[in-house]
Design a protein around this motif. Sequence first.
Motif, PDB file in Angstrom:
ATOM      1  N   ARG A 226      50.301  36.907  35.674  1.00  0.00           N
ATOM      2  CA  ARG A 226      51.035  37.379  34.494  1.00  0.00           C
ATOM      3  C   ARG A 226      51.840  36.257  33.856  1.00  0.00           C
ATOM      4  NH1 ARG A 226      51.705  41.870  37.937  1.00  0.00           N
ATOM      5  NH2 ARG A 226      53.743  41.106  38.644  1.00  0.00           N
ATOM      6  N   GLU A 227      52.390  35.361  34.682  1.00  0.00           N
ATOM      7  CA  GLU A 227      53.251  34.303  34.166  1.00  0.00           C
ATOM      8  C   GLU A 227      52.463  33.140  33.563  1.00  0.00           C
ATOM      9  OE1 GLU A 227      57.233  33.887  36.510  1.00  0.00           O
ATOM     10  OE2 GLU A 227      55.651  34.243  37.990  1.00  0.00           O
ATOM     11  N   THR A 228      51.302  32.837  34.128  1.00  0.00           N
ATOM     12  CA  THR A 228      50.552  31.653  33.703  1.00  0.00           C
ATOM     13  C   THR A 228      49.359  31.957  32.815  1.00  0.00           C
ATOM     14  OG1 THR A 228      49.099  31.722  35.644  1.00  0.00           O
ATOM     15  CG2 THR A 228      51.163  30.444  35.844  1.00  0.00           C
ATOM     16  N   GLY A 229      48.809  33.161  32.921  1.00  0.00           N
ATOM     17  CA  GLY A 229      47.566  33.480  32.232  1.00  0.00           C
ATOM     18  C   GLY A 229      46.329  33.145  33.027  1.00  0.00           C
ATOM     19  N   LEU A 230      46.478  32.555  34.217  1.00  0.00           N
ATOM     20  CA  LEU A 230      45.333  32.283  35.078  1.00  0.00           C
ATOM     21  C   LEU A 230      44.797  33.590  35.655  1.00  0.00           C
ATOM     22  CD1 LEU A 230      46.727  29.188  36.999  1.00  0.00           C
ATOM     23  CD2 LEU A 230      44.673  29.169  35.556  1.00  0.00           C
ATOM     24  N   PRO A 231      43.496  33.690  35.888  1.00  0.00           N
ATOM     25  CA  PRO A 231      42.966  34.899  36.509  1.00  0.00           C
ATOM     26  C   PRO A 231      43.517  35.087  37.932  1.00  0.00           C
ATOM     27  CG  PRO A 231      41.200  33.590  35.520  1.00  0.00           C
ATOM     28  CD  PRO A 231      42.429  32.734  35.517  1.00  0.00           C
TER      29      PRO A 231
END
Length: 517
Positions: A226-231
């Motif tokens: 949620r914080e980074t956008g990484l899966p």
Amino acid sequence: MAEGDCVLGIDKGTSVVKAVAFAPDGRQLAIGRRRIDSLHPHPGWHEEDPGRSWSLTCEAVREALAALPEGYVVRGVGVTAHMGGAWLIDENGAPVRNAICWSDGRAHREQAALGRDGLDRFFELSGNAPMPGVTVMVMRHLLNEEPDVLDRAAHVLIGKDFIRYRLTGSIATDPSDVSWIPGDAETSGYSEELFELCGLGPVRHLFPPIMGSGEIAGQVTEEAARETGLPAGTPVVTGLADGPANATGAGVLHEGQAVTVLGTSCLNEVAVESVEREPFGLGFLWTLPNLNRIRVLPNTAGTMSIDWILRTVCPDLFDGQSFRFDEIQRLVEETPPGSGGVVMIPYLNEGGVLAPFFDPLARGTIYGVSAQTTRGQLVRATFEGLAFAIRDCYEAMPVDRLPERIRVTGGGASSPLLCQMIADLTGSPTEVLAITEAGAAGVAMLAAVATGMAPDLDAVAARWCRPQTTYEPDEGRRDQLEDAYRLYVQTRDATRALSEQRRRVEEAGEAGRRLPA
């Protein structure tokens, strides 16, 4: 491996955090960056707010992901960050104080307390000259001055291990960071004798387990996603400390290969296949991901020196975002070699000097100025001083001659003027790689191997680490600089004798007293 797969390298530097996405062939696909907020609560101290640095890292990652070409998906992540210092967290993962960084000088008294015999044993065990900012010195200082903080701590991490913890929840470090905690040079693990030498028995339990640099240490958590956008679930490798990461990203992994990292500090590195402690008491010995070592003789102030002189004498060439380097290059090129007899000794770091001699109290010097000295001479003298310091370190290396070739990385590699000076002074062809972000590339290469994008590290290095520009040495220019280099060495040696007196004057001024006659 599917079409559109890529890997992400996160490089949490001293000044800037960068997130860089790489295709399987090493092409840089996207980058995000944020400037780190440095804190200096007292003279000589260097701290960061861990929460703020994590937020900036997340912003950099999101920026990189937003810039990815359509269809690309991150399949693996590697993390690197500056070495040493201490990032202390409690059992819930919350920081118990600001992070202390590698260039912090508060532990100089704890270092001095080891005495000559202790300092020698420190080097024998680790292959590293002590600095106030290495983790064991910082922890000794905290035991003396902030024991309540250590009572609240559950783990002491290094910068990349904190970022990886926030990504995955895993507590671990790797042999490259252990080598500058520092640990045991022979085993690339912790040195119990060195912990005892530094009096760290009460906090030994805070040091994390060691995993291989290229192992998958965990996966991106739902919260980190949620914080980074990484899966969520993306594999994250243990990673590397920034010095070994830059060497790896430059393809410097085997005996005799050399790289100079032109960053905030200037690291001159030669890969070796065995533990190499010569010259004794100087520089560092770090572990590479293939468990070879890299012998490092650093000038602890690298492009920091250039930044300082430009801020000081060229503020009009700053456009609010960066310096106008085309005008700065013209200013330097218009100044004859040797800078009119002006010499800059670029020892600007609060931690002092670790090569080609050891003096934690050494500081920079500008020699030879007069009322007729121009700012062009001051700026050129600083560029020359950094190039002189690089040659000075390579000449002290435990090899019979200067390296056959030197690869350069870091922000300073973008300066053709500086790269040509290095080639001319060393007589070694100087290569700038197509990859501009070697630190991020080094850990992305590990992620590429771990996720099956490449069969092994040598294969990915051969594909990714290609020279883009080579600066050939010019004997005529070298001859022009030789006299200036000799003056540099003479000035360096003359000012070494003044380090202790300079420190006494500094302390007397801070205390508002006068030194005895």
